[in-house]
Design an enzyme around this catalytic site. Structure first.
Site, short mmCIF file in Angstrom:
data_model
loop_
_atom_site.label_atom_id
_atom_site.label_comp_id
_atom_site.label_asym_id
_atom_site.label_seq_id
_atom_site.Cartn_x
_atom_site.Cartn_y
_atom_site.Cartn_z
N CYS A 18 0.77 -1.30 -0.02
CA CYS A 18 -0.07 -0.12 -0.08
C CYS A 18 1.04 1.40 0.00
O CYS A 18 0.59 2.28 0.68
CB CYS A 18 -1.01 -0.13 1.07
SG CYS A 18 -0.29 -0.32 2.68
N GLY A 19 1.97 1.26 -0.70
CA GLY A 19 2.85 2.47 -0.98
C GLY A 19 3.44 2.59 0.47
O GLY A 19 3.95 1.92 1.12
#
Length: 286
Positions: free
Chosen positions: A89-90
């Site tokens: 998720c980055g």
């Protein structure tokens, strides 16, 4: 031809990765809609409850007497780090962990700082460097107010017993699918709103304002923590959807480049074979 086989294998691998990231993007998009609706519907209530509590607290003369408003000399700090249980998720989790470390090593330097982890990523990282007194990763299995209220009650109990002089919450506030805002909020002691004059002078309270505040404070604290976790939950799916969208685009671009490389290599191989055949035919004729 061995080179062509290697390129075909890479094309197949990238295509498989692209299918996975695309599927993850669609799953996160579906979950994001539900999580976004939940936090959007909750924010007005949570903000109004906090505003009401702060206004009432500010209107009281002197100390309200609440155990949750006890401003002590800060020696021990508890930081509640809210992350996710999963990655991909980055920078969603990394930003929270960086802020948590910043609080421990800079903002509260010289004080004893412990952590409460909400999410496996926080527990795995912070547990190697600091004292994590509790891990509530399982709260995401069934995210509802009652389960979060139990966490809030534990935090309130730690504060009232004097185990910690200040408790802070670090989480990602949801703005949109591509943007999350890192928030650091003081959970305890509560901070009355600084206003001039008596903001509630036109109202008659039954029971007294002090009794109302004593009843509102626990509910407000539970709501504040629930809003933070809900915000983080929506932010997680937004960050993952964005990350998987970029990953899918990158995989698509890489696949197209590999296909072009494959076609060029295949064309070169066919040309070489034709030249060999023509050269062999001319050698026989001569």
């Amino acid at each position: 031809m061995a080179n062509l086989k290697e390129i075909r294998n890479r094309i197949s691998s990238v295509s498989s990765t692209m299918q996975i990231t695309s599927a993850m993007k669609m799953v996160s998009a579906a979950k994001l809609k539900k999580a976004q609706d939940a936090i959007t519907a909750m924010r007005p209530y949570a903000d109004k409850l906090t505003e009401l509590l702060q206004n009432l607290s500010a209107s009281l003369e002197g100390d309200s007497g609440s155990v949750y408003a006890d401003n002590r000399l800060v020696k021990k700090v508890l930081v509640v780090s809210i992350t996710s249980n999963r990655g991909l998720c980055g920078a969603f989790n990394t930003n929270i962990l960086k802020q948590s470390v910043h609080l421990a090593e800079n903002v509260h330097q010289g004080k004893e700082v412990d952590f409460v982890a909400v999410g496996k990523k926080a527990n795995d990282f912070l547990g190697k460097r600091y004292n994590v007194i509790a891990n509530y990763s399982e709260v995401y299995d069934d995210l509802n107010f009652d389960n979060v209220a139990q966490i809030a009650e534990h935090l309130m109990d730690l504060f009232t017993k004097g185990s910690y002089d200040r408790i802070e919450i670090v989480y990602n506030k949801f703005k949109n699918a591509a943007t999350q805002i890192i928030m650091t909020e003081q959970f305890l002691p509560i901070v009355p709103l600084a206003v001039e004059g008596n903001v509630s002078a036109d109202y008659t309270f039954e029971p007294s304002k002090v009794e109302i505040i004593e009843q509102l404070i626990p509910k407000s604290l539970k709501t504040q923590l629930y809003k933070g976790i809900r915000d983080s939950f929506a932010s997680e799916h937004g960050a993952r959807m964005t990350a998987m969208h970029k990953a899918t685009d990158n995989a698509t671009e890489l696949r197209d480049q590999l296909k072009l490389t494959y076609n060029k290599a295949r064309q070169a191989a066919i040309t070489n074979e034709i030249l060999e055949i023509v050269g062999g035919a001319e050698a026989l004729n001569n």
